[in-house]
Design a protein around this motif. Sequence first.
Motif, PDB file in Angstrom:
ATOM      1  N   LYS A   4       0.847  -1.196   0.000  1.00 52.92           N
ATOM      2  CA  LYS A   4       0.000   0.000   0.000  1.00 52.92           C
ATOM      3  C   LYS A   4       0.878   1.239   0.000  1.00 52.92           C
ATOM      4  CE  LYS A   4      -3.587  -1.757   3.145  1.00 52.92           C
ATOM      5  NZ  LYS A   4      -3.983  -1.582   4.550  1.00 52.92           N
ATOM      6  N   LYS A   5       0.395   2.276  -0.655  1.00 51.98           N
ATOM      7  CA  LYS A   5       1.087   3.563  -0.603  1.00 51.98           C
ATOM      8  C   LYS A   5       0.249   4.497   0.267  1.00 51.98           C
ATOM      9  CE  LYS A   5       3.211   4.552  -4.652  1.00 51.98           C
ATOM     10  NZ  LYS A   5       3.277   5.142  -6.033  1.00 51.98           N
ATOM     11  N   ARG A   6       0.767   4.821   1.441  1.00 50.08           N
ATOM     12  CA  ARG A   6       0.038   5.710   2.362  1.00 50.08           C
ATOM     13  C   ARG A   6       1.024   6.750   2.871  1.00 50.08           C
ATOM     14  NH1 ARG A   6      -3.434   3.126   0.507  1.00 50.08           N
ATOM     15  NH2 ARG A   6      -4.985   1.751   1.471  1.00 50.08           N
ATOM     16  N   HIS A  41       2.872   2.656  10.738  1.00 51.51           N
ATOM     17  CA  HIS A  41       2.462   3.782   9.892  1.00 51.51           C
ATOM     18  C   HIS A  41       1.713   4.823  10.730  1.00 51.51           C
ATOM     19  CE1 HIS A  41      -0.702   5.870   7.597  1.00 51.51           C
ATOM     20  NE2 HIS A  41       0.252   6.040   6.693  1.00 51.51           N
ATOM     21  N   ASP A  42       0.764   4.341  11.525  1.00 52.90           N
ATOM     22  CA  ASP A  42      -0.065   5.256  12.309  1.00 52.90           C
ATOM     23  C   ASP A  42       0.764   6.013  13.349  1.00 52.90           C
ATOM     24  OD1 ASP A  42      -2.088   4.269  10.794  1.00 52.90           O
ATOM     25  OD2 ASP A  42      -3.040   3.083  12.378  1.00 52.90           O
ATOM     26  N   TRP A  43       1.795   5.361  13.868  1.00 57.40           N
ATOM     27  CA  TRP A  43       2.671   6.017  14.857  1.00 57.40           C
ATOM     28  C   TRP A  43       3.397   7.216  14.226  1.00 57.40           C
ATOM     29  CZ3 TRP A  43       3.449   7.480  19.434  1.00 57.40           C
ATOM     30  CH2 TRP A  43       4.718   7.751  19.966  1.00 57.40           C
ATOM     31  N   LEU A  44       3.786   7.097  12.952  1.00 54.95           N
ATOM     32  CA  LEU A  44       4.413   8.235  12.260  1.00 54.95           C
ATOM     33  C   LEU A  44       3.439   9.408  12.152  1.00 54.95           C
ATOM     34  CD1 LEU A  44       6.446   6.796   9.227  1.00 54.95           C
ATOM     35  CD2 LEU A  44       7.275   7.433  11.494  1.00 54.95           C
ATOM     36  N   MET A  45       2.149   9.089  12.074  1.00 52.42           N
ATOM     37  CA  MET A  45       1.118  10.117  11.896  1.00 52.42           C
ATOM     38  C   MET A  45       0.614  10.668  13.227  1.00 52.42           C
ATOM     39  SD  MET A  45       0.178  10.132   8.543  1.00 52.42           S
ATOM     40  CE  MET A  45      -1.598  10.265   8.322  1.00 52.42           C
ATOM     41  N   HIS A  56      11.011   4.633   5.333  1.00 50.38           N
ATOM     42  CA  HIS A  56      10.304   4.719   4.053  1.00 50.38           C
ATOM     43  C   HIS A  56       9.159   3.714   3.928  1.00 50.38           C
ATOM     44  CE1 HIS A  56      14.112   6.770   3.047  1.00 50.38           C
ATOM     45  NE2 HIS A  56      13.321   7.513   2.301  1.00 50.38           N
ATOM     46  N   ILE A  57       9.455   2.469   4.355  1.00 50.99           N
ATOM     47  CA  ILE A  57       8.447   1.424   4.125  1.00 50.99           C
ATOM     48  C   ILE A  57       8.515   0.403   5.255  1.00 50.99           C
ATOM     49  CG2 ILE A  57       9.977   0.035   2.615  1.00 50.99           C
ATOM     50  CD1 ILE A  57       7.382  -0.400   0.826  1.00 50.99           C
ATOM     51  N   VAL A  58       7.373  -0.158   5.606  1.00 46.13           N
ATOM     52  CA  VAL A  58       7.317  -1.131   6.705  1.00 46.13           C
ATOM     53  C   VAL A  58       6.555  -2.367   6.216  1.00 46.13           C
ATOM     54  CG1 VAL A  58       5.279   0.058   7.690  1.00 46.13           C
ATOM     55  CG2 VAL A  58       6.618  -1.490   9.131  1.00 46.13           C
ATOM     56  N   CYS A  67       5.501   4.711   3.387  1.00 40.57           N
ATOM     57  CA  CYS A  67       5.126   5.910   4.151  1.00 40.57           C
ATOM     58  C   CYS A  67       5.788   7.178   3.631  1.00 40.57           C
ATOM     59  CB  CYS A  67       5.503   5.723   5.616  1.00 40.57           C
ATOM     60  SG  CYS A  67       4.702   4.283   6.375  1.00 40.57           S
ATOM     61  N   ILE A  68       6.946   7.039   3.025  1.00 43.14           N
ATOM     62  CA  ILE A  68       7.675   8.194   2.488  1.00 43.14           C
ATOM     63  C   ILE A  68       8.254   7.772   1.130  1.00 43.14           C
ATOM     64  CG2 ILE A  68       9.716   9.696   2.825  1.00 43.14           C
ATOM     65  CD1 ILE A  68       9.227   9.519   5.833  1.00 43.14           C
ATOM     66  N   PRO A  69       8.136   8.638   0.090  1.00 46.95           N
ATOM     67  CA  PRO A  69       8.699   8.276  -1.224  1.00 46.95           C
ATOM     68  C   PRO A  69      10.206   8.022  -1.109  1.00 46.95           C
ATOM     69  CG  PRO A  69       7.299  10.238  -1.395  1.00 46.95           C
ATOM     70  CD  PRO A  69       7.464   9.953   0.063  1.00 46.95           C
ATOM     71  N   PHE A  70      10.695   7.059  -1.893  1.00 47.32           N
ATOM     72  CA  PHE A  70      12.097   6.655  -1.800  1.00 47.32           C
ATOM     73  C   PHE A  70      13.066   7.765  -2.219  1.00 47.32           C
ATOM     74  CE2 PHE A  70      10.874   1.923  -2.594  1.00 47.32           C
ATOM     75  CZ  PHE A  70      10.314   1.866  -1.336  1.00 47.32           C
ATOM     76  N   ASN A  71      12.575   8.730  -2.981  1.00 45.42           N
ATOM     77  CA  ASN A  71      13.485   9.814  -3.414  1.00 45.42           C
ATOM     78  C   ASN A  71      13.457  11.005  -2.457  1.00 45.42           C
ATOM     79  OD1 ASN A  71      11.009  10.850  -4.020  1.00 45.42           O
ATOM     80  ND2 ASN A  71      11.442  11.265  -6.184  1.00 45.42           N
TER      81      ASN A  71
END
Length: 217
Positions: A4-6, A41-45, A56-58, A67-71
Amino acid sequence: MKIKKRYIMPGALKRPQIRQSPKYLTIHSTGNAKSTAQNEHDWLMNPTNNRQASFHIVVDEKEAIACIPFNEVAYHAGDGQGNGNRASIGMEICESGDRQKTLANAAKLAAFILGEYGWNANKMVQHNHWSGKDCPRILRNQSYIKNKMNWAYFVSLVKKELAELQKQKLTIALPEGRQFTVMAINDNGSNYVQLRPVLEALGYKVAWQKNRISIGK
Ligand SMILES: [Zn+2]
């Protein structure tokens, strides 16, 4: 496995929107025996989370969440302005759920990322590489390792997945115009093929004895 991309909202502590050109994939474990990918993810928010820390991804036993784009830079490596934070993709592996499933998903995801960037498994490093932290602890630290599922095991899973992704059809064209197709694995620009299908397509009979191949007509 679902990916998922969130993406989280931009902000100085988690997603500063500094551009990066990633050169490494950094592997972490969450350090939380119960949290799922969604929880991480929710903890980052979460507005009460005021640590300058992100990834970046979990991935967990059922899905991966970007959670964050790789670039863009994320703060995950503990090396300040070093290449861990400034030139690597931070991937968190959850410690909850079925470890074997989770590591299988993590290996698929790692191989997918390595493949996308044209990297081999040497581009995948532990968080420990950047800052000396005992992370990913589920792969490094004996007290968390189940059924010998350590770093070496994980790297072997990733290499297998990468080989699957890199399998491709290679056409071999002969001088007389005939051509045939074999499966090849492309690793860093070199194609590796099995000898037997090639030799048999050329009309030879092949017999193996230990390290010796006998070829007959
Ligand atoms: Zn870490």
